[in-house]
Structures are given as C-alpha cells and as structure tokens.
Motif scaffolding. Sequence first.
Motif, short mmCIF file in Angstrom:
data_model
loop_
_atom_site.label_atom_id
_atom_site.label_comp_id
_atom_site.label_asym_id
_atom_site.label_seq_id
_atom_site.Cartn_x
_atom_site.Cartn_y
_atom_site.Cartn_z
N ARG A 44 -7.74 -0.35 -7.54
CA ARG A 44 -8.03 0.33 -8.66
C ARG A 44 -8.47 1.83 -8.54
O ARG A 44 -8.73 1.59 -9.81
N LYS A 45 -8.07 2.07 -7.75
CA LYS A 45 -8.37 3.76 -7.88
C LYS A 45 -7.32 4.46 -8.06
O LYS A 45 -7.77 5.78 -8.95
N ALA A 46 -6.31 3.54 -8.78
CA ALA A 46 -4.84 4.55 -9.62
C ALA A 46 -5.61 3.87 -10.80
O ALA A 46 -4.56 4.71 -12.18
N GLY A 47 -6.39 2.78 -10.88
CA GLY A 47 -7.06 3.12 -12.43
C GLY A 47 -5.43 1.48 -13.14
O GLY A 47 -6.15 0.98 -14.18
N ALA A 48 -5.41 0.67 -12.49
CA ALA A 48 -5.27 -0.68 -12.77
C ALA A 48 -6.54 -1.82 -12.87
O ALA A 48 -7.19 -1.42 -12.28
N ILE A 49 -5.88 -2.74 -13.56
CA ILE A 49 -7.11 -3.69 -13.40
C ILE A 49 -6.77 -4.58 -12.56
O ILE A 49 -5.14 -4.98 -11.99
N VAL A 50 -8.08 -4.94 -11.39
CA VAL A 50 -7.32 -5.44 -10.42
C VAL A 50 -7.68 -7.46 -9.99
O VAL A 50 -8.89 -7.25 -9.93
N ARG A 51 -6.46 -8.09 -10.38
CA ARG A 51 -7.35 -9.16 -9.73
C ARG A 51 -7.13 -10.29 -8.44
O ARG A 51 -5.83 -8.92 -8.27
N TYR A 52 -7.08 -11.00 -8.25
CA TYR A 52 -6.76 -12.15 -6.57
C TYR A 52 -6.56 -12.83 -6.93
O TYR A 52 -6.45 -13.81 -7.85
N GLU A 53 -5.16 -13.59 -6.35
CA GLU A 53 -4.19 -14.91 -6.77
C GLU A 53 -4.52 -15.07 -4.63
O GLU A 53 -4.03 -15.14 -4.50
N TYR A 54 -5.06 -16.56 -4.10
CA TYR A 54 -5.43 -16.16 -2.69
C TYR A 54 -4.86 -17.23 -2.34
O TYR A 54 -4.48 -17.21 -1.52
N SER B 43 0.49 -1.07 -0.22
CA SER B 43 0.35 -0.10 0.20
C SER B 43 0.63 1.28 -0.10
O SER B 43 0.22 2.10 -0.43
N LYS B 44 2.05 1.45 0.16
CA LYS B 44 3.05 2.48 0.22
C LYS B 44 3.47 2.85 -1.02
O LYS B 44 3.57 4.26 -0.84
N THR B 45 3.92 2.00 -1.82
CA THR B 45 4.16 1.87 -2.65
C THR B 45 3.21 1.82 -3.81
O THR B 45 3.96 2.79 -5.40
N ILE B 46 2.77 1.33 -4.08
CA ILE B 46 1.34 0.53 -5.21
C ILE B 46 0.90 1.73 -6.22
O ILE B 46 1.21 2.08 -7.47
N GLU B 47 0.30 2.74 -5.79
CA GLU B 47 0.12 3.74 -6.70
C GLU B 47 0.87 4.49 -7.29
O GLU B 47 0.66 4.98 -8.03
#
Length: 314
Positions: free
Chosen positions: A52-62, A17-21
């Motif tokens: 997601r808010k920054a405009g990326a396509i977000v998907r999940y790997e559990y 969360s500190k860097t992804i944006e």
Amino acid sequence: MEKGQKTAILIPCYNESKTIEKVIKDHQAVMPHADIYVYDNNSSDGTDEIARKAGAIVRYEYRQGKGNVVRSMFRDIDADCYIMTDGDDTYPAEFALELEQQIYQKRADMAIGDRLSSTYFTENKRPFHNIGNVLVRKLINVLFKAEVKDIMTGARGFTREFVKSFPVTSKGFEIETEMTIFALDNNFKIVEVPIDYRDRPEGSVSKLNTYSDGYKVLMTIGTLFRDTKPYLFFTMLSLVLLIISGIFFTPILINYFETGLVDKYPTLIVISALWIIAIISFFSGVILQVLKKQHRHNFERHLNLLNEIWRKEA
C-alpha cells in the motif's frame, strides 16, 4: 495501446515483504500507465502495508491458495489487458511490456512469459522443480498435441475475453496448468515470449511444495484431460482393461483348446466383468464427447455474446 485502454497488473502475494516493494516500484517505472493490484492471501509479515505504501491497490483474499486469489482477481477487476506476475521478484518488470504488446496487438489471448527457454535452469536452485517443469510440459504437449515451452510460469498476459470466460476451479499452484489447458482446449491464441528468470533473493522463501503441489498439478492434468478429451480418455481406459483381461484370458483359452475344460472360473468371472466395464467405458466416452462438443458450441456463443455486450458499452 489505444487511448482509453486500461492495463491491470495483478500480483498475488503471500508473505512477500522482502520483495514486494521492489516489484511494485519496478513495474511503476516500466508501466506508469497501468494500475497495480496486490491481492494479499493471509500474509503475516506486513506485505499488504508495504504494498500500500509503495502505491499499489491492495485487496484481500482470505481463502488460502493461489487459485483462489486468481479467481477473485479475474472476477473483481475490469481491464482491457491483464498482466499477472509474482511478488517474489523472479520476473524482471521489463518483460511485462512485451506481454502487454502481444495482447494489444491482438497476437495473443494469453501471452506466456517463457522462463525455460532462457535462464530458468541456471538460476533455479531447486532441481526437482526443474524436473517437474519438464515433466508437466511433456505431458501436456503430448496429451493436447501442443508445443508450449513453459506451462507453469507465473508471468502471463491476458485479454479481457480470456479472463472473463476462464472458469477457475483450481485452488492452489496448479492454476497455471489449468490456464494453459483451458487456452489449448478452447483454441485461444497463445504466444510465448522468452523472459529472463532470476532466483529468489536471500531471505525470500518459496511457498511451493515440490511433492504435494507437484502431485496436485499431475492430478489436475489427468482430470482436465478426462474432461476436455473424454472420448480419447475413456477409449484408452477401455483399451487398458481389454489388454489386462486378455492377458489373464489367454491361458484359460489355451487350456480349453488343449483339454476341452474350462478352469479358473473365478478369474473368468472377473475377466467378464472387465469386458463389460470396458464396453461401458467406451460408450461413456462417446456420449461425453457429444456433450463436450455441445458445450464447445455454447462456449463460442458465450464469447460472441460477451464481445457484443462490450462493443455496445464502448
């Protein structure tokens, strides 16, 4: 890059969360034509919402682990060029363009962002990571007769052919090592591009465990060496067994010539067993090498079939 070609930027993430944006915004500025995918790997700090808010396509790997994330990325996403980077802002986005050019100009099937030839050793504050990178590089280059400078970098570019033919078996951070060995073993074109490396910003914590993940990487190298070069692996194993048995057999032989008697029968039985194992090991290597050659032929036919299907789709 030709009209209609698609570039996908792949960012595996776990609590970044500190860097992804910043990582997303930097890549959007440099490569506005690319789709940016962030695969969240069970983050608990809101990494997915920030992305997601920054405009990326977000998907999940559990399934936890970078190897599991890469497996899902490679299976799910269709593109002509894939750029993989980390979500910790250690790789400047500008270098992604250079990796993309290597792919579209057909100079490489895998373009490697080489950190070790630039700023890695001055920027990285974890000395054991430096030692580990050098050790892994030397091991792979010796075993596979290669000259790759950076084995474990997370900044890479790939062709569609590489991505769709790469069988991911690693679950964690050893995935980069597996990629490199796969490319070397299957004669894919590799190009290294020196890139700047910067250490994680304050507050961003590495998920890499120096000792446990380092052990996994070394085990991966050993396993892949056995699987990709079985004749050499099992011949070396046979030679080691013969040397060990020879060391213990020599005193028994000398004593026999001096006295005419054979002593240490239990040792002689163990030595005989080692000789048998050495012979079996050698011929196992011969058989497996033949099977490996057949697998290589089947793999090349698989690549040809993939290319033919893609040409028809185009």
